[in-house]
Design an enzyme around this catalytic site. Structure first.
Site, PDB file in Angstrom:
ATOM      1  N   LYS A   1       0.855  -1.179   0.000  1.00 18.36           N
ATOM      2  CA  LYS A   1       0.000   0.000   0.000  1.00 18.36           C
ATOM      3  C   LYS A   1       0.892   1.230   0.000  1.00 18.36           C
ATOM      4  CE  LYS A   1       0.932   1.304   4.434  1.00 18.36           C
ATOM      5  NZ  LYS A   1       1.646   2.561   4.803  1.00 18.36           N
TER       6      LYS A   1
ATOM      7  N   GLY B   1       7.653   1.318   4.830  1.00 18.17           N
ATOM      8  CA  GLY B   1       6.468   2.165   4.869  1.00 18.17           C
ATOM      9  C   GLY B   1       5.419   1.801   3.846  1.00 18.17           C
TER      10      GLY B   1
ATOM     11  N   ASP C   1      -2.140  -0.728  10.896  1.00 21.22           N
ATOM     12  CA  ASP C   1      -2.375  -0.837   9.459  1.00 21.22           C
ATOM     13  C   ASP C   1      -3.008  -2.162   9.045  1.00 21.22           C
ATOM     14  OD1 ASP C   1      -1.315   1.651   9.153  1.00 21.22           O
ATOM     15  OD2 ASP C   1       0.510   1.010   8.113  1.00 21.22           O
TER      16      ASP C   1
END
Length: 295
Positions: free
Chosen positions: A17, A112, A150
């Site tokens: 993502k 990240g 997340d």
């Protein structure tokens, strides 16, 4: 059929993502940060395969055999989010089946782009199906939140705006653009970023309906660029070709293109010291497509 001949592994996608923006609005009393972000799903990522095993006797989670086929280098099984996710699901559902889990690792750790969180979500979704434990998407997302902020976004598998600590998710389909994602080969500690006194923590909230990429930013980017010169160097290089930004707390950086060929042309010009890939932004995760195919 000869029982000694193993069938080919069936791989489940564990997509990356991007945080197209990341605003930090403040901090809760428990120390977590109040965020706003737009999670963009990609059609590229790791893959996981699960060989289901049966355990005799008690369904106590301590008797459930869950292990990596090949342990992740530098990550003991007890610290691996994949193993933690599987054990959590087994405990929650009192499942007495086990699994031997294979990982085809493509995404950088600490980049990240959600590698570990996505791996955990794929494990929850796939084993919920393969173990026939029957949890709903909401229940899986709630389990995932215990593993990381997340994880629920990957369980739900749609491009979405997120608030709170990342768990308040609103589906938000976006134009499906192409992204050149580059890794400057440094590992950024999320904890180090979020505990820094230099991190902005007072960005005003935005209305989702008012979102425009050009009017947003990544509140972590300047701090990380100051501390990691290679991140700053990569950003400076990419921005000459297309709008570019760091994702999450880094270290990966992305540039946005409307054309796949152009993204690949820029990638071909990139210094070999930086690892990179081109992926399409998708509004529905490949993981959801895989689950749908099973039914």
């Amino acid at each position: 059929m000869n029982s000694s001949v193993k069938s080919p592994k069936e791989w489940w996608p564990s997509p990356a993502k991007l945080n197209l923006f990341l605003h930090i609005l403040g901090r809760y009393d428990n120390g977590y940060h109040q965020l706003q972000s737009l999670f963009q799903m990609l059609d590229y990522g790791d893959q996981l395969a699960f060989e289901i095993t049966r355990n005799e006797g008690s369904s106590n989670e301590n008797n459930v055999s869950i292990r990596m086929d090949t342990p992740l280098k530098g990550v003991p099984d007890d610290d691996n989010l994949i193993i933690k996710a599987a054990r959590l699901l087994a405990k929650k559902t009192q499942c007495n089946k086990g699994a031997v889990i294979s990982l085809d690792k493509r995404l950088p750790m600490g980049g990240g782009i959600g590698g570990g969180s996505s791996n955990a979500a794929t494990t929850l979704v796939a084993l919920n199906y393969l173990w026939d434990t029957g949890l709903s998407e909401d229940e899986l997302a709630e389990l995932g939140l215990a593993l990381g902020a997340d994880v629920p976004i990957f369980v739900r598998g749609v491009t979405a705006f997120a608030g709170g600590v990342g768990e308040d998710i609103t589906p938000a389909p976006q134009p499906e653009k192409y992204y050149l994602v580059a890794n400057p080969n440094v590992h950024v500690s999320t904890a180090e970023v979020f505990t820094s006194p230099d991190l902005p923590r007072n960005t005003p909230p935005i209305r989702w309906d008012d979102y425009e990429y050009e009017k947003t930013r990544n509140d972590c980017q300047q701090l990380v660029a100051n501390r990691y010169p290679e991140v700053a160097k990569l950003l400076q290089w990419l921005v000459h070709y297309a709008p570019s930004r760091m994702t999450g707390t880094g270290a990966c950086v992305f540039a946005t293109f409307s054309d796949y060929t152009l993204a690949e042309q820029v990638r071909a010009e990139m210094p070999a010291t930086w690892q990179s890939f081109v992926a399409k932004g998708v509004n529905r995760s490949p993981l959801l497509d895989k689950l749908e195919q099973q039914k």
